[in-house]
Scaffold this motif. Structure first.
Motif, PDB file in Angstrom:
ATOM      1  N   GLU A  43       0.870  -1.173   0.000  1.00 48.87           N
ATOM      2  CA  GLU A  43       0.000   0.000   0.000  1.00 48.87           C
ATOM      3  C   GLU A  43       0.899   1.212   0.000  1.00 48.87           C
ATOM      4  O   GLU A  43       1.914   1.218   0.692  1.00 48.87           O
ATOM      5  CB  GLU A  43      -0.816   0.066   1.300  1.00 48.87           C
ATOM      6  CG  GLU A  43      -2.157  -0.513   1.191  1.00 48.87           C
ATOM      7  CD  GLU A  43      -3.045  -0.228   2.404  1.00 48.87           C
ATOM      8  OE1 GLU A  43      -4.069  -0.872   2.457  1.00 48.87           O
ATOM      9  OE2 GLU A  43      -2.719   0.615   3.271  1.00 48.87           O
ATOM     10  N   GLY A  44       0.536   2.233  -0.730  1.00 48.17           N
ATOM     11  CA  GLY A  44       1.343   3.440  -0.681  1.00 48.17           C
ATOM     12  C   GLY A  44       1.242   4.220  -1.967  1.00 48.17           C
ATOM     13  O   GLY A  44       0.383   3.965  -2.809  1.00 48.17           O
ATOM     14  N   THR A  45       2.141   5.193  -2.093  1.00 49.36           N
ATOM     15  CA  THR A  45       2.114   6.115  -3.225  1.00 49.36           C
ATOM     16  C   THR A  45       3.319   5.852  -4.119  1.00 49.36           C
ATOM     17  O   THR A  45       4.458   5.922  -3.665  1.00 49.36           O
ATOM     18  CB  THR A  45       2.134   7.568  -2.713  1.00 49.36           C
ATOM     19  OG1 THR A  45       1.007   7.757  -1.840  1.00 49.36           O
ATOM     20  CG2 THR A  45       2.037   8.548  -3.874  1.00 49.36           C
ATOM     21  N   ILE A  46       3.039   5.522  -5.375  1.00 53.29           N
ATOM     22  CA  ILE A  46       4.099   5.327  -6.371  1.00 53.29           C
ATOM     23  C   ILE A  46       4.369   6.693  -6.995  1.00 53.29           C
ATOM     24  O   ILE A  46       3.415   7.373  -7.415  1.00 53.29           O
ATOM     25  CB  ILE A  46       3.656   4.297  -7.434  1.00 53.29           C
ATOM     26  CG1 ILE A  46       3.286   2.950  -6.769  1.00 53.29           C
ATOM     27  CG2 ILE A  46       4.738   4.108  -8.494  1.00 53.29           C
ATOM     28  CD1 ILE A  46       2.575   1.968  -7.695  1.00 53.29           C
ATOM     29  N   PRO A  47       5.633   7.136  -7.044  1.00 53.40           N
ATOM     30  CA  PRO A  47       5.912   8.481  -7.582  1.00 53.40           C
ATOM     31  C   PRO A  47       5.345   8.672  -8.988  1.00 53.40           C
ATOM     32  O   PRO A  47       5.269   7.729  -9.784  1.00 53.40           O
ATOM     33  CB  PRO A  47       7.446   8.534  -7.595  1.00 53.40           C
ATOM     34  CG  PRO A  47       7.883   7.534  -6.578  1.00 53.40           C
ATOM     35  CD  PRO A  47       6.856   6.443  -6.605  1.00 53.40           C
ATOM     36  N   ALA A  48       4.960   9.910  -9.276  1.00 51.43           N
ATOM     37  CA  ALA A  48       4.248  10.213 -10.522  1.00 51.43           C
ATOM     38  C   ALA A  48       5.032   9.825 -11.768  1.00 51.43           C
ATOM     39  O   ALA A  48       4.445   9.437 -12.780  1.00 51.43           O
ATOM     40  CB  ALA A  48       3.907  11.704 -10.558  1.00 51.43           C
ATOM     41  N   ASP A  49       6.382   9.924 -11.721  1.00 49.59           N
ATOM     42  CA  ASP A  49       7.157   9.636 -12.931  1.00 49.59           C
ATOM     43  C   ASP A  49       7.553   8.169 -13.042  1.00 49.59           C
ATOM     44  O   ASP A  49       8.274   7.770 -13.945  1.00 49.59           O
ATOM     45  CB  ASP A  49       8.395  10.542 -13.012  1.00 49.59           C
ATOM     46  CG  ASP A  49       9.250  10.460 -11.756  1.00 49.59           C
ATOM     47  OD1 ASP A  49       8.845   9.770 -10.786  1.00 49.59           O
ATOM     48  OD2 ASP A  49      10.335  11.073 -11.736  1.00 49.59           O
ATOM     49  N   GLU A  50       7.085   7.330 -12.105  1.00 52.45           N
ATOM     50  CA  GLU A  50       7.369   5.903 -12.160  1.00 52.45           C
ATOM     51  C   GLU A  50       6.219   5.156 -12.824  1.00 52.45           C
ATOM     52  O   GLU A  50       5.088   5.653 -12.885  1.00 52.45           O
ATOM     53  CB  GLU A  50       7.573   5.332 -10.743  1.00 52.45           C
ATOM     54  CG  GLU A  50       8.804   5.853 -10.037  1.00 52.45           C
ATOM     55  CD  GLU A  50      10.089   5.429 -10.739  1.00 52.45           C
ATOM     56  OE1 GLU A  50      10.201   4.248 -11.121  1.00 52.45           O
ATOM     57  OE2 GLU A  50      10.965   6.300 -10.933  1.00 52.45           O
ATOM     58  N   VAL A 107      -8.540  -3.100   3.665  1.00 54.44           N
ATOM     59  CA  VAL A 107      -8.711  -4.132   4.688  1.00 54.44           C
ATOM     60  C   VAL A 107      -7.450  -4.267   5.553  1.00 54.44           C
ATOM     61  O   VAL A 107      -7.487  -4.933   6.585  1.00 54.44           O
ATOM     62  CB  VAL A 107      -9.088  -5.507   4.076  1.00 54.44           C
ATOM     63  CG1 VAL A 107     -10.456  -5.434   3.412  1.00 54.44           C
ATOM     64  CG2 VAL A 107      -8.030  -6.011   3.094  1.00 54.44           C
ATOM     65  N   LEU A 108      -6.347  -3.650   5.144  1.00 48.80           N
ATOM     66  CA  LEU A 108      -5.118  -3.684   5.942  1.00 48.80           C
ATOM     67  C   LEU A 108      -5.046  -2.531   6.921  1.00 48.80           C
ATOM     68  O   LEU A 108      -4.640  -2.691   8.061  1.00 48.80           O
ATOM     69  CB  LEU A 108      -3.882  -3.591   5.033  1.00 48.80           C
ATOM     70  CG  LEU A 108      -3.329  -4.822   4.368  1.00 48.80           C
ATOM     71  CD1 LEU A 108      -1.956  -4.479   3.780  1.00 48.80           C
ATOM     72  CD2 LEU A 108      -3.216  -5.982   5.327  1.00 48.80           C
ATOM     73  N   SER A 109      -5.403  -1.325   6.448  1.00 46.64           N
ATOM     74  CA  SER A 109      -5.139  -0.120   7.243  1.00 46.64           C
ATOM     75  C   SER A 109      -6.391   0.710   7.499  1.00 46.64           C
ATOM     76  O   SER A 109      -6.314   1.719   8.203  1.00 46.64           O
ATOM     77  CB  SER A 109      -4.138   0.761   6.499  1.00 46.64           C
ATOM     78  OG  SER A 109      -4.726   1.243   5.298  1.00 46.64           O
ATOM     79  N   GLN A 110      -7.530   0.313   6.898  1.00 46.19           N
ATOM     80  CA  GLN A 110      -8.776   1.080   6.998  1.00 46.19           C
ATOM     81  C   GLN A 110      -8.684   2.459   6.332  1.00 46.19           C
ATOM     82  O   GLN A 110      -9.597   3.267   6.438  1.00 46.19           O
ATOM     83  CB  GLN A 110      -9.264   1.235   8.460  1.00 46.19           C
ATOM     84  CG  GLN A 110      -9.893  -0.041   9.035  1.00 46.19           C
ATOM     85  CD  GLN A 110      -8.858  -1.124   9.285  1.00 46.19           C
ATOM     86  OE1 GLN A 110      -7.868  -0.910   9.957  1.00 46.19           O
ATOM     87  NE2 GLN A 110      -9.078  -2.290   8.712  1.00 46.19           N
ATOM     88  N   ARG A 111      -7.579   2.721   5.638  1.00 46.82           N
ATOM     89  CA  ARG A 111      -7.484   3.987   4.912  1.00 46.82           C
ATOM     90  C   ARG A 111      -8.172   3.862   3.553  1.00 46.82           C
ATOM     91  O   ARG A 111      -8.233   2.781   2.987  1.00 46.82           O
ATOM     92  CB  ARG A 111      -6.012   4.368   4.661  1.00 46.82           C
ATOM     93  CG  ARG A 111      -5.238   4.668   5.928  1.00 46.82           C
ATOM     94  CD  ARG A 111      -3.795   5.048   5.617  1.00 46.82           C
ATOM     95  NE  ARG A 111      -3.068   3.937   4.973  1.00 46.82           N
ATOM     96  CZ  ARG A 111      -1.785   4.007   4.611  1.00 46.82           C
ATOM     97  NH1 ARG A 111      -1.094   5.118   4.803  1.00 46.82           N
ATOM     98  NH2 ARG A 111      -1.183   2.977   4.047  1.00 46.82           N
ATOM     99  N   THR A 112      -8.671   4.987   3.044  1.00 47.23           N
ATOM    100  CA  THR A 112      -9.148   5.002   1.665  1.00 47.23           C
ATOM    101  C   THR A 112      -8.032   5.577   0.785  1.00 47.23           C
ATOM    102  O   THR A 112      -7.057   6.146   1.301  1.00 47.23           O
ATOM    103  CB  THR A 112     -10.414   5.868   1.500  1.00 47.23           C
ATOM    104  OG1 THR A 112     -10.057   7.234   1.741  1.00 47.23           O
ATOM    105  CG2 THR A 112     -11.526   5.435   2.452  1.00 47.23           C
ATOM    106  N   ILE A 113      -8.204   5.446  -0.518  1.00 50.66           N
ATOM    107  CA  ILE A 113      -7.225   6.015  -1.467  1.00 50.66           C
ATOM    108  C   ILE A 113      -6.979   7.498  -1.155  1.00 50.66           C
ATOM    109  O   ILE A 113      -5.840   7.961  -1.176  1.00 50.66           O
ATOM    110  CB  ILE A 113      -7.781   5.843  -2.920  1.00 50.66           C
ATOM    111  CG1 ILE A 113      -7.477   4.436  -3.439  1.00 50.66           C
ATOM    112  CG2 ILE A 113      -7.263   6.905  -3.866  1.00 50.66           C
ATOM    113  CD1 ILE A 113      -6.136   4.267  -4.134  1.00 50.66           C
ATOM    114  N   GLU A 114      -8.042   8.247  -0.812  1.00 49.20           N
ATOM    115  CA  GLU A 114      -7.919   9.690  -0.566  1.00 49.20           C
ATOM    116  C   GLU A 114      -7.088   9.982   0.684  1.00 49.20           C
ATOM    117  O   GLU A 114      -6.585  11.092   0.848  1.00 49.20           O
ATOM    118  CB  GLU A 114      -9.298  10.344  -0.423  1.00 49.20           C
ATOM    119  CG  GLU A 114     -10.037  10.536  -1.738  1.00 49.20           C
ATOM    120  CD  GLU A 114     -10.609   9.223  -2.290  1.00 49.20           C
ATOM    121  OE1 GLU A 114     -10.941   8.325  -1.484  1.00 49.20           O
ATOM    122  OE2 GLU A 114     -10.704   9.100  -3.515  1.00 49.20           O
ATOM    123  N   ASP A 115      -6.976   9.003   1.591  1.00 53.52           N
ATOM    124  CA  ASP A 115      -6.179   9.222   2.803  1.00 53.52           C
ATOM    125  C   ASP A 115      -4.678   9.172   2.519  1.00 53.52           C
ATOM    126  O   ASP A 115      -3.878   9.607   3.364  1.00 53.52           O
ATOM    127  CB  ASP A 115      -6.504   8.158   3.863  1.00 53.52           C
ATOM    128  CG  ASP A 115      -7.920   8.285   4.396  1.00 53.52           C
ATOM    129  OD1 ASP A 115      -8.425   9.413   4.423  1.00 53.52           O
ATOM    130  OD2 ASP A 115      -8.500   7.252   4.782  1.00 53.52           O
TER     131      ASP A 115
END
Ligand code: MN
Length: 194
Positions: free
Chosen positions: A85-92, A181-189
């Motif tokens: 889970e996480g953010t992939i950099p925009a240029d990747e 289901v892992l962190s209860q975060r949504t994409i917007e979080d």
């Protein structure tokens, strides 16, 4: 073939004992990751033969057996990607945010009455027709994946809910149950890619 005798002695369709994997003892995993890359989609992945076989499903899985969802085959991913889970950099490649939208284990439905595999998952994937029983937190029961355009690159499949107790034409889990289901975060979080 190491577990052939173990399986021969048991009716694993009726008994709750583990049937055992071919290469490992854990039940194979499935995961659905929501991914807001340049186009928003859901990545559907099944553990097969030591990797995560993967499809990009623009609308995500449905619980309605009448809905056929396009599933575009993508490259195999490593098993430990299932927890990513996480953010992939925009240029990747695939830049954008990823959450584990649903996860659990699955079983191959292509088994005979004794619980023995008639067609392994790898053979079924190669032949372009998989039927699996998913045990996730949001999606459960039988799903069929059928390759319908194998001459195209990448091949295109259809993901369809089988008509069983997990089917429900009124549910829209991809929109009404957005949390990981892992962190209860949504994409917007998650942080937006830079
Ligand atoms: Mn993706």
């Amino acid at each position: 073939m190491a577990l052939e005798e173990y399986r021969k002695k048991r009716d694993l369709a009726k008994s709750r004992e583990p049937r055992g994997g071919d290469a490992s003892s854990h039940a194979p995993v499935f995961v659905v990751q929501e991914h807001d890359a340049s186009t928003h989609h859901f990545d559907f992945r099944l553990e097969i033969d030591g990797v995560l076989k993967s499809w990009s499903v623009p609308k995500g899985p449905s619980t309605d057996p009448r809905e056929k969802r396009l599933a575009i085959q993508t490259e195999d991913h490593p098993l430990d990607y299932a927890d990513f889970e996480g953010t992939i950099p925009a240029d990747e490649y695939g830049g954008g945010r990823v959450i584990v939208w649903d996860a659990g284990s699955y079983s191959n439905l292509k088994v005979d009455d004794d619980g023995n595999e008639e067609v392994s998952m790898l053979e079924a994937w190669q032949a372009g027709h998989l039927t699996v029983w998913l045990q996730g937190e949001k999606i459960c029961g039988g799903y069929a994946l059928t390759r319908f355009r194998d001459e195209e690159d990448p091949p295109k499949w259809l993901l369809v809910k089988m008509d069983d107790a997990g089917a429900d034409a009124r549910r829209r889990p991809t929109s009404t149950e957005p949390a990981s289901v892992l962190s209860q975060r949504t994409i917007e979080d998650l942080d937006e890619p830079e």
